[in-house]
Design an enzyme around this catalytic site. Structure first.
Site, PDB file in Angstrom:
ATOM      1  N   SER A   1       0.921  -1.107  -0.258  1.00 16.45           N
ATOM      2  CA  SER A   1      -0.079  -0.070  -0.036  1.00 16.45           C
ATOM      3  C   SER A   1       1.030   1.260   0.132  1.00 16.45           C
ATOM      4  CB  SER A   1      -0.932  -0.137   1.218  1.00 16.45           C
ATOM      5  OG  SER A   1      -1.486   1.327   1.665  1.00 16.45           O
ATOM      6  N   GLU A   2       1.370   1.741  -1.182  1.00 16.85           N
ATOM      7  CA  GLU A   2       2.402   2.753  -1.400  1.00 16.85           C
ATOM      8  C   GLU A   2       2.068   4.041  -0.677  1.00 16.85           C
ATOM      9  OE1 GLU A   2       1.646   0.398  -3.688  1.00 16.85           O
ATOM     10  OE2 GLU A   2       3.663  -0.615  -3.856  1.00 16.85           O
TER      11      GLU A   2
ATOM     12  N   HIS B   1       9.166  -1.405 -13.863  1.00 20.44           N
ATOM     13  CA  HIS B   1      10.209  -1.933 -13.090  1.00 20.44           C
ATOM     14  C   HIS B   1      11.503  -1.113 -13.530  1.00 20.44           C
ATOM     15  CE1 HIS B   1       7.183  -5.110 -12.276  1.00 20.44           C
ATOM     16  NE2 HIS B   1       8.085  -5.032 -11.312  1.00 20.44           N
TER      17      HIS B   1
END
Lengths: 325, 320
Positions: B59-60, B129
């Site tokens: 949960s950034e 990424h």
């Protein structure tokens, strides 16, 4: 008592489920090998162990229902109808890949089969599912949007936002949580205050149930029933499938955080041999027939690898393609 | 002195500062028991306990928001975002709250928060990424943005970031994590925030780079007489050092792996134009990635700036 398989589906359909699960496993194990050889790079998240969920669920949906998933989605795409060789070529980054070799393992996408994407951002697919469901209802289509996600995703804000919207706007979304009990190395009870994930939906007035995600027939029945409900009512529904990944989070993860005993317990519930046993016990097929299916799957995967190996790399000009119209 | 890679150097900085200052807590997805996906926080939980090395939910937004609250209360949280491409859901908490706490409270609250995240391409992974979106964060007043270029600066910058009273976004060049080993002293040394480093000196051209591009630039410029500026702090960047060098050499080439449009290179070029244009003997050039999402696999060779492109830019300004 378990339902007799023939009460659920005709023989050919039952065997198809077996073939899809076996093909998925073969595909993933072949990916692991290709990763080790350096043909597949980056982050590779394999589905081995969870096959019953994708296979059972997809069988319970209509072909024109939308499917969205996260980044452990090779099997989801293949079971839905993506050609294994084009998925393998995508993983290799080859021009013949499902997404021209530009998306890779985590970003499979094929609107032709209503596979509306793998999403590498955990929870990224929730609001998009809501939007797709809104659009299909707006157009008066009889389409369910099936949104797959993992147990890690349920703590993202998008999860809560989207469940609320789906119920508030009365949208035909079928949420399917593939609970493999670990978000990378963090167990579900260390990341979720209410570890029983399907019970969370009461806050959004969405009916939910839990199903054995290692049992392809149980998943099929639950999803078929749920999808019918969603289609009839136009309201969301939520399924939690309890499952397990036999490998680490990705090929880079040795998965040391799980005990050998736990691993063995789940391995003993491997959805593929378990289902084979049922097929044989109930006289639906023979060992020879299963051998033939397995040989066919192996050949398909071998062909996929050869196809990917022999395919060309994308041209340099591809860097500039598909950015704008 | 030990030769460390960047992962070890950052780990050492965190370890030393946690021992020195019990307000420092580390938090993020799998940073505790697993030691982080790149193992930067390995061993910290065993040493400092689960109260100080916290495995968070995935949960950034929550990670950065909660860390902002902790910082406002006087802790020194170090929040890890697993990849820079995952930070965007936390952008709201960082830009709308963390960055503005000081100004909104008219200086009565501060936000001594460090957000660490691996960034950059070249690790053969797809787009999210391999992001290099530092310019987005440089555009937010109230946040400092730093990017070490090797193990030595990684430790010094981390210690400085941890001691800084404002939020610092600390960008770790993923490609370099284990590529370079340098001598990294134990104990305290601070790499001052807002100060660039002259990585190499020369007379004819100034090359400005940071993070993972520095290594590539240093190799590319070997045959040239070039000042190479390792920016280290991207916001606020050290205009003084850049301008002094450009006034000396009369030529500037900026190399970054982020895309070109509205990249930090544009800001540096504009600053040179504003304050040193009469010293220039050639246009300021930028060598950057093209304006596209990070492509996969082999196509990365056509994305990241290459030594050939850097040399071509140097030749162009030198022959102008």
């Amino acid at each position: 008592m378990e339902t007799k398989l023939r009460m659920v589906l005709p023989d050919q359909e039952l065997l198809k489920l077996y073939e899809q699960m076996f093909l998925s496993r073969e595909f993933e194990e072949s990916c692991a090998e290709q990763y080790t050889k350096g043909h597949i790079t980056g982050f590779l998240h394999l589905y081995s162990g969870q096959e019953a969920v994708a296979v059972g669920a997809t069988a319970g949906l209509h072909r024109d229902d939308y499917i969205l998933s996260a980044y452990r989605e090779h099997a989801q795409a293949i079971v839905r109808g993506a050609e294994p060789k084009r998925v393998m070529a995508e993983l290799f980054g080859k021009a013949t890949g499902l997404c021209k070799g530009k998306g890779g393992s985590m970003h499979l996408f094929d609107p032709a089969i209503n596979f509306m994407g793998g999403y590498a951002i955990v929870g990224g697919q929730f609001p998009i599912s809501v939007g797709l469901a809104f659009a299909s209802r707006y157009r008066g289509e009889d389409r369910v949007t099936a949104c797959f996600f993992g147990d890690g995703a349920v703590n993202q804000g998008t999860f809560h936002e989207s469940l609320n919207w789906a119920r508030l706007w009365e949208l035909p979304v079928l949420f399917i949580c593939e609970n493999n009990f670990y978000g990378i190395g963090t167990e579900v009870h260390r990341s979720s205050a209410l570890a029983s994930i399907h019970r969370r939906t009461c806050g959004y007035d969405i009916p939910s149930e839990k199903v054995d995600g290692m049992d392809v027939i149980a998943v099929y029945k639950a999803v078929k029933h749920a999808a019918e409900k969603v289609r009839e009512s136009g309201l969301p529904y939520f399924i939690e499938a309890a499952t397990y990944r036999f490998r680490g989070h990705s090929m880079a993860d040795p998965g040391k955080y799980r005990s050998a005993a736990e691993h063995e317990l789940w391995k003993s519930r491997d959805p593929i041999p378990g289902y084979a046993k049922r097929l044989l016990e109930e006289g639906i097929t023979t060992r020879e027939a299963l051998d033939a299916i397995e040989a066919r799957c192996k050949a398909t995967v071998e062909e996929a690898v050869v196809f990917a190996e022999q395919s060309p790399w994308p041209e340099e000009s591809e860097v500039w393609e598909d950015i704008y119209v | 002195m030990a030769k460390l890679n960047m992962v070890q150097a950052i780990n050492l900085a965190l370890r030393e500062e946690m021992a020195r200052d019990d307000r420092v807590v580390v938090m993020g997805e799998d940073v505790g028991r697993d030691g982080g996906v790149f193992r930067v926080t390995e061993g910290l939980r065993e040493h400092f306990g689960a109260e100080r090395v916290i495995d968070t939910p995935l949960s950034e937004s929550g990670i950065v928001g909660a860390a902002t609250g902790m910082a406002a209360y006087g802790l020194r949280p170090v929040a890890e975002i697993q990849f820079m491409g995952f930070i965007y859901s936390a952008l709201d908490q960082l830009s709308a709250h963390g960055a503005r706490l000081r100004t909104r409270s008219r200086g009565r609250y501060t936000c001594p928060l460090v957000v660490r995240t691996p960034y950059g391409a070249g690790i053969k992974a797809p787009e999210l990424h391999e992001e290099s979106s530092e310019a987005i964060f440089c555009h937010i007043p109230g946040i400092k943005v730093v990017a070490p270029s090797g193990p030595y600066t990684a430790k010094g910058l981390m210690l400085a970031a941890l001691r800084d009273p404002d939020p610092v976004l600390y960008l770790e060049p993923t490609r370099l994590y284990r590529l370079i080993r340098e001598e990294v002293p134990e104990g305290e040394y601070l790499t001052e925030l807002g100060r660039a480093r002259l990585a190499r000196t020369g007379d004819n051209v100034t090359v400005i780079a940071w993070g993972s591009m520095l290594e590539r630039v240093l190799k590319a410029v070997e045959p040239y007489s070039a000042d190479v500026i390792d920016l280290l702090t991207l916001s606020p960047f050290d205009a003084e050092t850049v301008l002094a060098s450009v006034r000396k050499t009369g030529r500037a080439v900026i190399v970054h792996e982020a895309i070109k449009t509205c990249g930090l290179g544009a800001e540096i070029a504009a600053t040179i134009a504003e304050d040193a244009i009469l010293h220039l003997r050639a246009p300021v050039l930028r060598v950057t990635a093209p304006d596209v999402p990070v492509p996969l696999g082999k196509l990365i060779d056509h994305y990241l700036p290459t030594a050939e492109q850097i040399r071509a830019a140097l030749d162009e300004v030198l022959q102008y």
